[in-house]
Write a protein that holds these residues in place. Structure first.
Motif, PDB file in Angstrom:
ATOM      1  N   ILE A  57       0.725   1.335   9.392  1.00  0.00           N
ATOM      2  CA  ILE A  57       0.436   2.509   8.577  1.00  0.00           C
ATOM      3  C   ILE A  57      -1.060   2.598   8.285  1.00  0.00           C
ATOM      4  CG2 ILE A  57       2.725   2.537   7.526  1.00  0.00           C
ATOM      5  CD1 ILE A  57       1.548   1.188   5.053  1.00  0.00           C
ATOM      6  N   THR A  58      -1.524   3.794   7.952  1.00  0.00           N
ATOM      7  CA  THR A  58      -2.939   3.963   7.618  1.00  0.00           C
ATOM      8  C   THR A  58      -3.238   3.327   6.266  1.00  0.00           C
ATOM      9  OG1 THR A  58      -2.585   6.061   6.469  1.00  0.00           O
ATOM     10  CG2 THR A  58      -2.960   6.161   8.861  1.00  0.00           C
ATOM     11  N   GLU A  61      -2.045   5.674   3.559  1.00  0.00           N
ATOM     12  CA  GLU A  61      -0.622   5.588   3.247  1.00  0.00           C
ATOM     13  C   GLU A  61      -0.321   4.320   2.464  1.00  0.00           C
ATOM     14  OE1 GLU A  61       3.743   6.059   5.452  1.00  0.00           O
ATOM     15  OE2 GLU A  61       1.908   6.022   6.652  1.00  0.00           O
ATOM     16  N   TYR A  62      -1.011   3.236   2.812  1.00  0.00           N
ATOM     17  CA  TYR A  62      -0.845   1.977   2.084  1.00  0.00           C
ATOM     18  C   TYR A  62      -1.239   2.148   0.617  1.00  0.00           C
ATOM     19  CZ  TYR A  62      -1.698  -2.897   0.729  1.00  0.00           C
ATOM     20  OH  TYR A  62      -1.693  -4.117   0.072  1.00  0.00           O
ATOM     21  N   LYS A  64      -1.422   4.918  -1.140  1.00  0.00           N
ATOM     22  CA  LYS A  64      -0.526   5.844  -1.824  1.00  0.00           C
ATOM     23  C   LYS A  64       0.768   5.152  -2.224  1.00  0.00           C
ATOM     24  CE  LYS A  64       1.113  10.595  -1.539  1.00  0.00           C
ATOM     25  NZ  LYS A  64       1.076  11.845  -0.747  1.00  0.00           N
ATOM     26  N   GLU A  65       1.326   4.351  -1.326  1.00  0.00           N
ATOM     27  CA  GLU A  65       2.566   3.636  -1.636  1.00  0.00           C
ATOM     28  C   GLU A  65       2.338   2.617  -2.749  1.00  0.00           C
ATOM     29  OE1 GLU A  65       5.843   3.621  -0.543  1.00  0.00           O
ATOM     30  OE2 GLU A  65       5.354   5.586   0.282  1.00  0.00           O
ATOM     31  N   HIS A 224      -8.822   7.032   4.252  1.00  0.00           N
ATOM     32  CA  HIS A 224      -8.676   6.573   5.629  1.00  0.00           C
ATOM     33  C   HIS A 224      -9.938   5.806   5.987  1.00  0.00           C
ATOM     34  CE1 HIS A 224      -5.111   9.031   6.836  1.00  0.00           C
ATOM     35  NE2 HIS A 224      -5.550   9.809   5.854  1.00  0.00           N
TER      36      HIS A 224
END
Length: 441
Positions: A57-58, A61-62, A64-65, A224
């Motif tokens: 994953i980007t 995304e990491y 955000k999670e 990113h």
């Protein structure tokens, strides 16, 4: 000025983001952490399952999670601010910070013509401490604001923090209205009688004449990360370490990814961080200000398009490996102010970024400190005031690490577009406070 009369000081604690973070290893490995630090958290199990299902994953995304996952996110169900938390912000260091920001908003309200009403909108209000200090200034200048209808609008995704904010601002003297299904999920009234509403998204805030505040908001939006290679830009991804099944590592994407479109064609750095979500927020703010007036004040630690890797974690006021025990530490990256300016797309005028020490000095922090010291005889309080001032202004602490950026309507800098009487000279606009010396008219 009356606003300088109140005395008092807040407890001084440790500060956030004063240490440099370095990549560990040329292949973007997060390094070999001691075994006791590699705890398998619920978030780590969730991420491992996700990566096994969909692939690496980007970093965006990491982030955000880890930070905002509704069930396991770091921000969602805890109080991470203050002495007992993982980091501390300027409002917790000194009351002077919030007081001077309150003066900034009033100064801009006056310069724009003293509108009969305005919304004060804060993005990511923390514990509500900053707004509390701003509202105290509004109360002290009540005679100036008596004919102005003010309302507060807080954009907050964390249920835990929103409850803390409500307690700080309202003391629950009037019962809160709650509706989890509504865009306005909570409503109340502040101690001074100002209506306050909570939202999860800026787009749900009414599009009316508003002043916007984003203090340490943009630094936690997902970024990113890209590395320049002989084959062009390659995005940094998060993957499972093949040698240790419950450990994460950084890898490079084998080919170009969509977010590469955010990199400037003339980029000279070999490593960059881009934040599309920040661009969306800036575009929304710029559109609102261009249509309805007002202004936005952004304060964060960052740079003007010069830094490379700034992604780091904080836990217990210390640097923390970003891939270790996800969900237990704050993740952050320096704000690229040059990117924020570009994303305004010319709809508004931008000022800055300028260093925090310059902004606060222009706002009169030295005068404010002297008055507080003159009114404070208790040695411990005087020491706290001096320490707080030093933390905010020292170039080696927050003075040069934090920056301010303002977004204002173009006519604020170039005068009104309305026609003036032929016998009258067109009034020249007053300087924007903080970005020049504070001036009252």
């Amino acid at each position: 000025m009356n606003f300088l009369a109140a005395a008092g000081a807040r407890r001084l604690c440790a500060m956030r983001a004063v240490f440099p973070y370095l990549w560990r290893g040329k292949y973007f490995s997060s390094g070999n952490e001691p075994a006791e630090n590699n705890s398998v958290t619920p978030m780590l199990r969730h991420l491992i399952y996700k990566i096994k299902s969909t692939g690496p994953i980007t970093v965006a995304e990491y982030m955000k999670e880890v930070l905002t996952n509704p069930a396991k996110g770091y921000y969602m169900n805890r109080d991470m601010l203050g002495e007992e938390g993982d980091f501390i912000t300027s409002p917790e260091i000194s009351q002077m910070f919030g007081e001077l920001l309150g003066i900034w908003f009033i100064s801009e309200w006056i310069a724009a013509g003293k509108n009969s009403a305005f919304q004060l909108v804060e993005l990511g209000p923390g514990k509500g401490t900053l707004l509390g200090d701003i509202l105290r200034v509004f109360s002290q200048l009540g005679s100036l604001l008596k004919n102005c209808d003010i309302s507060l609008h807080l954009v907050e995704v964390s249920q835990k923090l929103s409850e803390i904010q409500a307690l700080t601002l309202t003391e629950e003297k009037v019962p809160l209205e709650r509706n989890a299904e509504s865009p306005v999920y909570m409503k109340g009234v502040t101690k001074s009688g100002i209506p306050v509403s909570w939202y999860r998204d800026l787009q749900d805030v009414p599009k009316e004449y508003s002043f916007y505040l984003a203090h340490e908001f943009f630094d936690v939006l997902p970024v990113h990360k890209f590395q320049k290679t002989p084959h062009g830009w390659r995005e940094v991804l998060v993957d499972i370490d093949p040698q240790v099944s419950d450990k994460l590592r950084f890898v490079l994407a084998p080919c170009a990814t969509p977010a590469e479109a955010f990199i400037q064609n003339d980029e000279t750095r070999d490593h960059v961080e881009v934040c599309p979500e920040a661009g969306v927020v800036i575009q929304e703010l710029s559109e609102r200000i261009s249509l309805t007036g007002g202004a936005a004040l952004i304060a964060d630690y960052g740079h003007d398009g010069t830094k490379t890797d700034t992604f780091r974690g904080f836990c217990g006021h210390r640097l923390h490996d970003v891939l270790t025990a996800p969900g237990t530490a704050d993740l952050t990256a320096d704000v690229d102010f040059s990117y924020l300016r570009r994303m305004s797309q010319g709809k508004v005028a931008s000022l800055g970024p300028i260093e925090q020490q310059t902004f606060l000095r222009n706002m009169g922090i030295d005068v404010r400190l002297k008055i507080l010291l003159d009114k404070t005889e208790e040695p411990s309080l005087r020491q706290q005031l001096l320490q707080g001032y030093n933390m905010l202004m020292n170039p080696m602490k927050m003075g040069e690490r934090f920056n301010f950026l303002a977004l204002v309507p173009h006519q604020r800098l170039h005068g009104s577009n309305h026609q003036t009487n032929a016998r009258q000279s067109k009034p020249s606009p007053s300087p924007v406070a903080g970005f020049g010396e504070l001036a009252w008219r």
